[in-house]
Design a protein around this motif. Structure first.
Motif, PDB file in Angstrom:
ATOM      1  N   PRO A  14       0.657  -1.156   0.172  1.00  0.00           N
ATOM      2  CA  PRO A  14       0.006   0.153   0.091  1.00  0.00           C
ATOM      3  C   PRO A  14       0.743   1.171   0.081  1.00  0.00           C
ATOM      4  O   PRO A  14       0.402   2.390  -0.019  1.00  0.00           O
ATOM      5  N   VAL A  15       2.169   0.985   0.341  1.00  0.00           N
ATOM      6  CA  VAL A  15       3.084   2.257   0.225  1.00  0.00           C
ATOM      7  C   VAL A  15       3.823   2.313  -1.070  1.00  0.00           C
ATOM      8  O   VAL A  15       4.605   1.185  -1.456  1.00  0.00           O
ATOM      9  N   LYS A  16       3.684   3.475  -1.657  1.00  0.00           N
ATOM     10  CA  LYS A  16       4.546   3.607  -2.812  1.00  0.00           C
ATOM     11  C   LYS A  16       5.546   4.957  -2.796  1.00  0.00           C
ATOM     12  O   LYS A  16       5.276   5.900  -2.226  1.00  0.00           O
ATOM     13  N   VAL A  17       6.638   4.598  -3.262  1.00  0.00           N
ATOM     14  CA  VAL A  17       7.671   5.796  -2.839  1.00  0.00           C
ATOM     15  C   VAL A  17       8.132   6.135  -4.335  1.00  0.00           C
ATOM     16  O   VAL A  17       8.678   5.260  -5.096  1.00  0.00           O
ATOM     17  N   PHE A  18       8.059   7.433  -4.631  1.00  0.00           N
ATOM     18  CA  PHE A  18       8.458   7.844  -5.864  1.00  0.00           C
ATOM     19  C   PHE A  18       9.549   8.967  -5.488  1.00  0.00           C
ATOM     20  O   PHE A  18       9.298   9.916  -4.910  1.00  0.00           O
ATOM     21  N   GLU A  19      10.481   9.162  -6.375  1.00  0.00           N
ATOM     22  CA  GLU A  19      11.739  10.104  -6.230  1.00  0.00           C
ATOM     23  C   GLU A  19      11.868  10.880  -7.416  1.00  0.00           C
ATOM     24  O   GLU A  19      12.468  10.071  -8.634  1.00  0.00           O
ATOM     25  N   GLU A  48     -18.639   6.638  -3.210  1.00  0.00           N
ATOM     26  CA  GLU A  48     -19.133   8.013  -3.941  1.00  0.00           C
ATOM     27  C   GLU A  48     -18.370   9.087  -3.228  1.00  0.00           C
ATOM     28  O   GLU A  48     -18.030  10.158  -3.835  1.00  0.00           O
ATOM     29  N   GLY A  49     -18.046   9.049  -2.153  1.00  0.00           N
ATOM     30  CA  GLY A  49     -17.187  10.113  -1.388  1.00  0.00           C
ATOM     31  C   GLY A  49     -15.707   9.986  -1.388  1.00  0.00           C
ATOM     32  O   GLY A  49     -14.932  10.435  -1.012  1.00  0.00           O
ATOM     33  N   GLY A  50     -15.379   9.041  -2.459  1.00  0.00           N
ATOM     34  CA  GLY A  50     -13.779   8.734  -2.892  1.00  0.00           C
ATOM     35  C   GLY A  50     -13.122   8.024  -1.670  1.00  0.00           C
ATOM     36  O   GLY A  50     -13.803   7.484  -0.725  1.00  0.00           O
ATOM     37  N   VAL A  51     -12.137   7.993  -1.734  1.00  0.00           N
ATOM     38  CA  VAL A  51     -11.331   7.064  -0.968  1.00  0.00           C
ATOM     39  C   VAL A  51     -10.217   7.858  -0.297  1.00  0.00           C
ATOM     40  O   VAL A  51      -9.323   8.709  -0.974  1.00  0.00           O
ATOM     41  N   PRO A  52     -10.051   8.090   1.032  1.00  0.00           N
ATOM     42  CA  PRO A  52      -9.020   8.896   1.629  1.00  0.00           C
ATOM     43  C   PRO A  52      -7.354   8.244   1.359  1.00  0.00           C
ATOM     44  O   PRO A  52      -7.255   7.246   1.440  1.00  0.00           O
ATOM     45  N   PHE A  53      -6.777   9.265   1.391  1.00  0.00           N
ATOM     46  CA  PHE A  53      -5.257   8.935   0.856  1.00  0.00           C
ATOM     47  C   PHE A  53      -4.403   9.913   1.669  1.00  0.00           C
ATOM     48  O   PHE A  53      -4.906  11.093   2.035  1.00  0.00           O
ATOM     49  N   THR A  54      -3.156   9.508   1.699  1.00  0.00           N
ATOM     50  CA  THR A  54      -1.994  10.435   2.425  1.00  0.00           C
ATOM     51  C   THR A  54      -1.158  10.819   1.414  1.00  0.00           C
ATOM     52  O   THR A  54      -0.512   9.658   0.898  1.00  0.00           O
ATOM     53  N   ALA A  55      -0.517  11.656   1.026  1.00  0.00           N
ATOM     54  CA  ALA A  55       0.765  11.991   0.153  1.00  0.00           C
ATOM     55  C   ALA A  55       1.514  12.652   0.974  1.00  0.00           C
ATOM     56  O   ALA A  55       1.351  14.046   1.694  1.00  0.00           O
ATOM     57  N   ILE A  56       2.942  12.368   1.123  1.00  0.00           N
ATOM     58  CA  ILE A  56       3.804  12.873   1.844  1.00  0.00           C
ATOM     59  C   ILE A  56       5.063  13.651   0.807  1.00  0.00           C
ATOM     60  O   ILE A  56       5.535  12.540   0.260  1.00  0.00           O
ATOM     61  N   LEU A  57       4.998  14.683   0.824  1.00  0.00           N
ATOM     62  CA  LEU A  57       5.973  15.496  -0.271  1.00  0.00           C
ATOM     63  C   LEU A  57       7.073  16.089   0.807  1.00  0.00           C
ATOM     64  O   LEU A  57       7.075  16.699   1.492  1.00  0.00           O
ATOM     65  N   THR A  58       8.407  15.799  -0.120  1.00  0.00           N
ATOM     66  CA  THR A  58       9.437  16.642   0.339  1.00  0.00           C
ATOM     67  C   THR A  58       9.813  17.622  -0.764  1.00  0.00           C
ATOM     68  O   THR A  58       9.985  17.045  -1.984  1.00  0.00           O
ATOM     69  N   ILE A  59       9.862  18.791  -0.455  1.00  0.00           N
ATOM     70  CA  ILE A  59      10.194  19.655  -1.629  1.00  0.00           C
ATOM     71  C   ILE A  59      11.318  20.730  -1.032  1.00  0.00           C
ATOM     72  O   ILE A  59      11.018  21.251   0.018  1.00  0.00           O
ATOM     73  N   SER A  60      12.204  20.884  -1.802  1.00  0.00           N
ATOM     74  CA  SER A  60      13.261  21.755  -1.513  1.00  0.00           C
ATOM     75  C   SER A  60      13.934  22.585  -2.502  1.00  0.00           C
ATOM     76  O   SER A  60      13.853  22.068  -3.762  1.00  0.00           O
ATOM     77  N   ASP A  61      14.633  23.771  -2.192  1.00  0.00           N
ATOM     78  CA  ASP A  61      15.115  24.304  -3.409  1.00  0.00           C
ATOM     79  C   ASP A  61      16.748  23.729  -3.658  1.00  0.00           C
ATOM     80  O   ASP A  61      17.377  23.848  -2.572  1.00  0.00           O
ATOM     81  N   PRO A  62      16.962  23.473  -4.738  1.00  0.00           N
ATOM     82  CA  PRO A  62      18.339  22.817  -4.869  1.00  0.00           C
ATOM     83  C   PRO A  62      19.341  23.798  -4.479  1.00  0.00           C
ATOM     84  O   PRO A  62      20.584  23.405  -4.068  1.00  0.00           O
ATOM     85  N   GLY A  63      19.154  25.131  -4.568  1.00  0.00           N
ATOM     86  CA  GLY A  63      20.220  25.989  -4.108  1.00  0.00           C
ATOM     87  C   GLY A  63      20.195  26.412  -2.487  1.00  0.00           C
ATOM     88  O   GLY A  63      21.122  26.937  -2.188  1.00  0.00           O
ATOM     89  N   GLY A  64      18.977  25.864  -1.963  1.00  0.00           N
ATOM     90  CA  GLY A  64      19.016  26.111  -0.588  1.00  0.00           C
ATOM     91  C   GLY A  64      18.587  27.669  -0.195  1.00  0.00           C
ATOM     92  O   GLY A  64      18.984  27.982   0.906  1.00  0.00           O
ATOM     93  N   GLU A  65      18.331  28.481  -1.028  1.00  0.00           N
ATOM     94  CA  GLU A  65      18.001  29.730  -0.828  1.00  0.00           C
ATOM     95  C   GLU A  65      16.704  30.115  -0.583  1.00  0.00           C
ATOM     96  O   GLU A  65      16.435  30.949   0.153  1.00  0.00           O
ATOM     97  N   GLY A  66      15.645  29.586  -1.304  1.00  0.00           N
ATOM     98  CA  GLY A  66      14.151  29.926  -1.311  1.00  0.00           C
ATOM     99  C   GLY A  66      13.452  29.333  -0.353  1.00  0.00           C
ATOM    100  O   GLY A  66      13.911  28.468   0.331  1.00  0.00           O
ATOM    101  N   ALA A  67      12.655  30.223  -0.040  1.00  0.00           N
ATOM    102  CA  ALA A  67      11.561  30.049   1.085  1.00  0.00           C
ATOM    103  C   ALA A  67      10.713  28.794   0.523  1.00  0.00           C
ATOM    104  O   ALA A  67       9.286  28.995   0.607  1.00  0.00           O
ATOM    105  N   VAL A  68      11.046  27.584  -0.002  1.00  0.00           N
ATOM    106  CA  VAL A  68       9.994  26.723  -0.723  1.00  0.00           C
ATOM    107  C   VAL A  68       9.080  26.301   0.188  1.00  0.00           C
ATOM    108  O   VAL A  68       7.719  26.102   0.041  1.00  0.00           O
ATOM    109  N   PHE A  69       9.497  25.946   1.450  1.00  0.00           N
ATOM    110  CA  PHE A  69       8.586  25.239   2.390  1.00  0.00           C
ATOM    111  C   PHE A  69       7.283  26.064   2.655  1.00  0.00           C
ATOM    112  O   PHE A  69       6.101  25.493   2.431  1.00  0.00           O
TER     113      PHE A  69
END
Length: 96
Positions: A14-19, A48-69
């Motif tokens: 049930p757990v899928k990981v993509f990068e 009818e109400g859909g299926v609940p799910f959770t997505a965990i995202l890790t997002i960062s600025d490659p330069g480490g300078e932007g306030a991406v979070f």
């Protein structure tokens, strides 16, 4: 043994990981989308109400300078996404 079966697609997990690293982004727009599809098994009806799910995202600025979070969090909240921080807890129990 079970983890090997899952790793080689011989068992469902049930757990899928993509990068993916997008050094310069993708496409002409700064907007992005996450598509999640639900596959029904034989004889199963999609709720009818859909299926609940959770997505965990890790997002960062490659330069480490932007306030991406903060920017990403604000953008997701603006479209009604339910957001919760992941909190870890460690309990140290001394053994006597």
């Amino acid at each position: 043994m079970e983890s090997v079966l899952i790793e080689h697609d011989l068992k469902w997990s049930p757990v899928k990981v993509f990068e993916k690293t997008f050094a310069r982004g993708v496409g002409p727009s700064s907007n992005w989308r996450l598509f999640v599809e639900y596959l029904t098994r034989a004889g199963e009806i999609m709720p009818e109400g859909g299926v609940p799910f959770t997505a965990i995202l890790t997002i960062s600025d490659p330069g480490g300078e932007g306030a991406v979070f903060n920017d990403m969090r604000q953008s997701l909240q603006a479209i009604g996404t339910q957001i919760a921080d992941i909190r870890t807890a460690a309990r140290i129990t001394p053994r006597v």
